[in-house]
Design a protein around this motif. Structure first.
Motif, PDB file in Angstrom:
ATOM      1  N   VAL B   3       0.844  -1.188   0.000  1.00  0.00           N
ATOM      2  CA  VAL B   3       0.000   0.000   0.000  1.00  0.00           C
ATOM      3  C   VAL B   3       0.881   1.240   0.000  1.00  0.00           C
ATOM      4  O   VAL B   3       1.714   1.406   0.881  1.00  0.00           O
ATOM      5  CB  VAL B   3      -0.920  -0.020   1.235  1.00  0.00           C
ATOM      6  CG1 VAL B   3      -1.753   1.240   1.301  1.00  0.00           C
ATOM      7  CG2 VAL B   3      -1.808  -1.248   1.211  1.00  0.00           C
ATOM      8  N   PRO B   4       0.743   2.115  -0.994  1.00  0.00           N
ATOM      9  CA  PRO B   4       1.541   3.336  -0.993  1.00  0.00           C
ATOM     10  C   PRO B   4       1.193   4.219   0.214  1.00  0.00           C
ATOM     11  O   PRO B   4       0.070   4.172   0.715  1.00  0.00           O
ATOM     12  CB  PRO B   4       1.169   4.037  -2.306  1.00  0.00           C
ATOM     13  CG  PRO B   4       0.032   3.297  -2.891  1.00  0.00           C
ATOM     14  CD  PRO B   4      -0.170   2.017  -2.142  1.00  0.00           C
ATOM     15  N   ALA B   7      -1.961   6.358   0.191  1.00  0.00           N
ATOM     16  CA  ALA B   7      -3.220   5.706  -0.184  1.00  0.00           C
ATOM     17  C   ALA B   7      -4.348   6.147   0.747  1.00  0.00           C
ATOM     18  O   ALA B   7      -4.122   6.409   1.928  1.00  0.00           O
ATOM     19  CB  ALA B   7      -3.062   4.190  -0.125  1.00  0.00           C
ATOM     20  N   GLY B   8      -5.555   6.232   0.202  1.00  0.00           N
ATOM     21  CA  GLY B   8      -6.737   6.552   0.988  1.00  0.00           C
ATOM     22  C   GLY B   8      -7.661   5.348   1.053  1.00  0.00           C
ATOM     23  O   GLY B   8      -7.347   4.285   0.515  1.00  0.00           O
ATOM     24  N   TRP B   9      -8.830   5.550   1.686  1.00  0.00           N
ATOM     25  CA  TRP B   9      -9.739   4.407   1.903  1.00  0.00           C
ATOM     26  C   TRP B   9     -10.267   3.800   0.611  1.00  0.00           C
ATOM     27  O   TRP B   9     -10.647   2.632   0.592  1.00  0.00           O
ATOM     28  CB  TRP B   9     -10.871   4.796   2.845  1.00  0.00           C
ATOM     29  CG  TRP B   9     -11.797   5.877   2.339  1.00  0.00           C
ATOM     30  CD1 TRP B   9     -11.654   7.218   2.518  1.00  0.00           C
ATOM     31  CD2 TRP B   9     -13.009   5.707   1.591  1.00  0.00           C
ATOM     32  NE1 TRP B   9     -12.688   7.893   1.922  1.00  0.00           N
ATOM     33  CE2 TRP B   9     -13.543   6.990   1.358  1.00  0.00           C
ATOM     34  CE3 TRP B   9     -13.704   4.597   1.111  1.00  0.00           C
ATOM     35  CZ2 TRP B   9     -14.728   7.192   0.648  1.00  0.00           C
ATOM     36  CZ3 TRP B   9     -14.894   4.790   0.404  1.00  0.00           C
ATOM     37  CH2 TRP B   9     -15.388   6.085   0.177  1.00  0.00           C
ATOM     38  N   VAL B  12      -7.481   0.909  -1.032  1.00  0.00           N
ATOM     39  CA  VAL B  12      -6.996  -0.327  -0.408  1.00  0.00           C
ATOM     40  C   VAL B  12      -8.030  -1.448  -0.548  1.00  0.00           C
ATOM     41  O   VAL B  12      -9.220  -1.181  -0.684  1.00  0.00           O
ATOM     42  CB  VAL B  12      -6.639  -0.092   1.085  1.00  0.00           C
ATOM     43  CG1 VAL B  12      -5.445   0.827   1.194  1.00  0.00           C
ATOM     44  CG2 VAL B  12      -7.827   0.477   1.851  1.00  0.00           C
ATOM     45  N   PRO B  13      -7.563  -2.712  -0.538  1.00  0.00           N
ATOM     46  CA  PRO B  13      -8.515  -3.817  -0.671  1.00  0.00           C
ATOM     47  C   PRO B  13      -9.563  -3.781   0.431  1.00  0.00           C
ATOM     48  O   PRO B  13      -9.292  -3.313   1.538  1.00  0.00           O
ATOM     49  CB  PRO B  13      -7.638  -5.073  -0.549  1.00  0.00           C
ATOM     50  CG  PRO B  13      -6.258  -4.626  -0.880  1.00  0.00           C
ATOM     51  CD  PRO B  13      -6.175  -3.189  -0.445  1.00  0.00           C
ATOM     52  N   LYS B  14     -10.741  -4.286   0.109  1.00  0.00           N
ATOM     53  CA  LYS B  14     -11.855  -4.322   1.066  1.00  0.00           C
ATOM     54  C   LYS B  14     -11.499  -5.091   2.331  1.00  0.00           C
ATOM     55  O   LYS B  14     -10.818  -6.106   2.277  1.00  0.00           O
ATOM     56  CB  LYS B  14     -13.018  -5.092   0.433  1.00  0.00           C
ATOM     57  CG  LYS B  14     -13.925  -4.304  -0.443  1.00  0.00           C
ATOM     58  CD  LYS B  14     -15.188  -5.115  -0.706  1.00  0.00           C
ATOM     59  CE  LYS B  14     -15.950  -4.506  -1.857  1.00  0.00           C
ATOM     60  NZ  LYS B  14     -15.488  -5.024  -3.136  1.00  0.00           N
ATOM     61  N   ALA B  15     -12.032  -4.602   3.426  1.00  0.00           N
ATOM     62  CA  ALA B  15     -12.082  -5.387   4.665  1.00  0.00           C
ATOM     63  C   ALA B  15     -10.705  -5.865   5.142  1.00  0.00           C
ATOM     64  O   ALA B  15     -10.611  -6.882   5.814  1.00  0.00           O
ATOM     65  CB  ALA B  15     -13.019  -6.586   4.482  1.00  0.00           C
ATOM     66  N   GLY B  16      -9.661  -5.150   4.771  1.00  0.00           N
ATOM     67  CA  GLY B  16      -8.326  -5.532   5.235  1.00  0.00           C
ATOM     68  C   GLY B  16      -7.787  -6.793   4.594  1.00  0.00           C
ATOM     69  O   GLY B  16      -6.828  -7.384   5.092  1.00  0.00           O
ATOM     70  N   ARG B  17      -8.398  -7.212   3.491  1.00  0.00           N
ATOM     71  CA  ARG B  17      -7.943  -8.443   2.841  1.00  0.00           C
ATOM     72  C   ARG B  17      -6.506  -8.299   2.357  1.00  0.00           C
ATOM     73  O   ARG B  17      -6.128  -7.251   1.816  1.00  0.00           O
ATOM     74  CB  ARG B  17      -8.827  -8.763   1.622  1.00  0.00           C
ATOM     75  CG  ARG B  17     -10.226  -9.141   2.023  1.00  0.00           C
ATOM     76  CD  ARG B  17     -11.110  -9.316   0.813  1.00  0.00           C
ATOM     77  NE  ARG B  17     -12.495  -9.384   1.251  1.00  0.00           N
ATOM     78  CZ  ARG B  17     -13.542  -9.250   0.455  1.00  0.00           C
ATOM     79  NH1 ARG B  17     -13.381  -9.034  -0.837  1.00  0.00           N
ATOM     80  NH2 ARG B  17     -14.763  -9.337   0.948  1.00  0.00           N
ATOM     81  N   ILE B  18      -5.744  -9.359   2.525  1.00  0.00           N
ATOM     82  CA  ILE B  18      -4.360  -9.369   2.049  1.00  0.00           C
ATOM     83  C   ILE B  18      -4.328 -10.205   0.787  1.00  0.00           C
ATOM     84  O   ILE B  18      -4.564 -11.414   0.816  1.00  0.00           O
ATOM     85  CB  ILE B  18      -3.416  -9.922   3.127  1.00  0.00           C
ATOM     86  CG1 ILE B  18      -3.494  -9.017   4.370  1.00  0.00           C
ATOM     87  CG2 ILE B  18      -1.991  -9.998   2.596  1.00  0.00           C
ATOM     88  CD1 ILE B  18      -2.813  -9.595   5.580  1.00  0.00           C
ATOM     89  N   LEU B  19      -4.093  -9.549  -0.324  1.00  0.00           N
ATOM     90  CA  LEU B  19      -4.188 -10.217  -1.618  1.00  0.00           C
ATOM     91  C   LEU B  19      -2.836 -10.699  -2.126  1.00  0.00           C
ATOM     92  O   LEU B  19      -2.748 -11.301  -3.188  1.00  0.00           O
ATOM     93  CB  LEU B  19      -4.836  -9.277  -2.644  1.00  0.00           C
ATOM     94  CG  LEU B  19      -6.181  -8.659  -2.210  1.00  0.00           C
ATOM     95  CD1 LEU B  19      -6.768  -7.812  -3.324  1.00  0.00           C
ATOM     96  CD2 LEU B  19      -7.182  -9.729  -1.786  1.00  0.00           C
TER      97      LEU B  19
END
Ligand code: SF4
Ligand code: SF4
Lengths: 393, 101
Positions: B3-4, B7-9, B12-19
């Motif tokens: 995540v740079p 970055a704003g809301w 970033v991926p939904k729900a704190g998901r780590i992709l």
């Protein structure tokens, strides 16, 4: 061509679940929801659905298994009532926070104690801030229609939130009525093939779902969740208009019944809307300009639309089938009054808490509410901001 | 995906998901440390208990022998020093205040 059938609310919702044919259902029986699970399990046993049915030892496990299945990438459903919902509580919030498009019929029943199995809205009203979309139903037809529309709303890429479809315990769930259902193929076509987002079972694209999320990003993820609830409003309307083309039955965020020219109006949800229509018709026959606003979508709360629909009315009564025990009034009242705050010269607004623990409410009860409203409209004075309707004083 | 910083809301991926798999390696738990383990080679019997017990894979091993401690990940829990048998009761790992290292 729709099919006309006689069904109870529970049978109607079980039928919708059969037609949706979810990949996974994990559920535990509780009165008055039991029949939904029991009927659905017979569909599983008789090979009418492809669903993996997980019999669990509690509702906490039912919602946990549903969250697990949804995370894996399955279209997942469960169903519950009252204390079952309360027992799920921890995982109810997790389902929404993980943005899993689960659909859950909830048959409204009073929360214990004292122990009571009959209808009021204290169960789902308690969950109004859990991040679930909440659709209320007036009768079995609406419960069925809401259940069929729910996966489309939940699974929309701009939404990705779980949906509760509610109906009044016993009054709707156990009462037989004539209704229309769709053909299986039409329902399957309408809901479409489920394409899960970031499924755990996609082993070529491994992901972690629901990790620890502390001060640095949790706020942003909650902000996304808040936005998803805002996005749900137009999506609910889009899905409803598509559904209307299929069935001829139109749904909005709420139903306005003789509200256009009304001087006095009540706001109500669930089966009491049917009772109120009888009262409205009787009053209209006498020349009283009575109207009604029946809420369908309680979350997201359609604040601007409600304010717009009620702004011309002189006096409004909000009927709550649960108490917030906040020493002010019921949850629907608090939200509706807040929605009307910015309306210049808006209506006087009062609250009626009624039907607690299944206490019967008749057209005569509703007529007394309109009589009170007529007096408020005439004098501009509110004597009783909150009335417990049908209580033994 | 990293995540740079700006970055704003919405980014970033939904729900704190780590992709991105294996991305925990980018999170240096060494910053948590108050105490750090230090190695005393003359007491070390190369039993590698420290390596087995370390919850952060911060004990480095080469050719079956203790090689060192990766302070980028060592969070200073002290488990290695507790489990270390050492030689004749003299431990080969001891914990000292990080700021005194
Ligand atoms: S102090 Fe803890 S984290 Fe650091 S090397 Fe020892 S066991 Fe590993
Ligand atoms: S536990 Fe102690 S003795 Fe054993 S390898 Fe580690 S430092 Fe050496």
């Amino acid at each position: 061509m729709s099919i006309r059938v006689g069904k109870t609310g529970n049978e109607a919702v079980a039928e919708a679940m059969r037609q949706i044919n979810p990949d996974v259902v994990a559920a535990y029986p509780i009165t008055p929801q039991t029949e939904i699970v029991q009927i659905f399990s017979s569909f599983v046993a008789n090979g009418k659905v492809d669903t993996e049915f997980v019999t669990v030892e509690s509702e906490h496990s039912a919602m946990s298994a549903t969250v697990g299945a949804a995370s894996a990438g399955a279209r997942s459903m469960t169903a519950t009532s009252a204390n079952g919902l309360a027992f799920m509580w921890e995982i109810v919030y997790i389902a929404a926070g993980m943005r899993l498009p689960i659909v859950m019929p909830v048959v409204n029943r009073a929360l214990s104690g004292p122990l009571n199995i009959h209808c009021d809205h204290s169960d789902t009203m308690g969950a109004r801030d859990s991040g679930w979309i909440q659709l209320f139903s007036e009768n079995a037809q609406e419960a069925y229609d809401n259940a069929v529309q729910a996966p489309r709303i939940a699974e929309n890429p701009d939404v990705k939130l779980p949906v509760m479809v509610t109906m009044d315990g016993f009054i709707i769930s156990h009462a037989m009525e004539v209704m229309e259902i769709l053909e299986d193929e039409k329902v399957r076509e309408f809901i479409g093939k489920y394409v899960p987002e970031n499924p755990l079972l996609d082993v070529d694209n491994p992901v972690t779902l629901g990790p620890v999320d502390l001060q640095d990003w949790n706020f942003e993820h909650k902000r996304q969740q808040a936005e998803a609830m805002r996005n749900a409003k137009p999506v609910i309307l889009d899905v409803a208009s598509e559904y209307a083309k299929l069935t001829g039955r139109k749904y909005g965020l709420f139903e306005e019944y003789k509200l256009d020219d009304a001087d006095i109006a009540i706001v109500v949800l669930g089966s009491t809307a049917g009772t109120a229509k009888v009262a409205v018709n009787a009053l209209r026959a006498k020349g009283v300009r009575a109207g009604m606003l029946k809420m369908r979508v309680f979350r997201p709360f359609p604040a601007e639309e409600i304010a717009d629909a009620l702004k011309h009315v002189k006096a409004v009564a909000v009927m709550d089938r649960s108490d917030s025990f906040n020493a002010v009034g019921g949850p629907v009242f608090v939200d509706v009054r807040s929605a009307l705050y910015d309306v210049d010269n808006g209506p006087k607004i009062v609250n009626y808490i009624y039907g607690i623990g299944g206490r019967d409410v008749t057209p005569d009860h509703v007529k007394t509410v309109y009589a009170d409203l007529a007096k408020i409209a005439e004098t501009g004075q509110v004597e009783n901001p909150l009335t417990y309707l049908g209580i033994r004083e | 995906m990293s995540v740079p910083k700006d970055a704003g809301w919405k980014d970033v991926p939904k729900a704190g998901r780590i992709l991105e798999p294996g991305s925990a390696a980018k999170y240096e738990t060494g910053g948590w440390r108050t105490y750090r383990p230090v190695h005393i080679p003359e007491n070390c019997i190369n039993c590698l208990f420290c390596w087995i017990y370390c919850p952060d894979q911060a004990i480095l091993v080469e050719d079956g022998k203790f090689k060192g401690i990766d302070y980028a990940y060592c969070k200073g829990c002290g488990i290695c020093a507790t489990e270390c048998p050492g030689k004749r009761g003299n431990k080969a790992l001891k914990m000292i205040l990080d700021e005194e290292a």
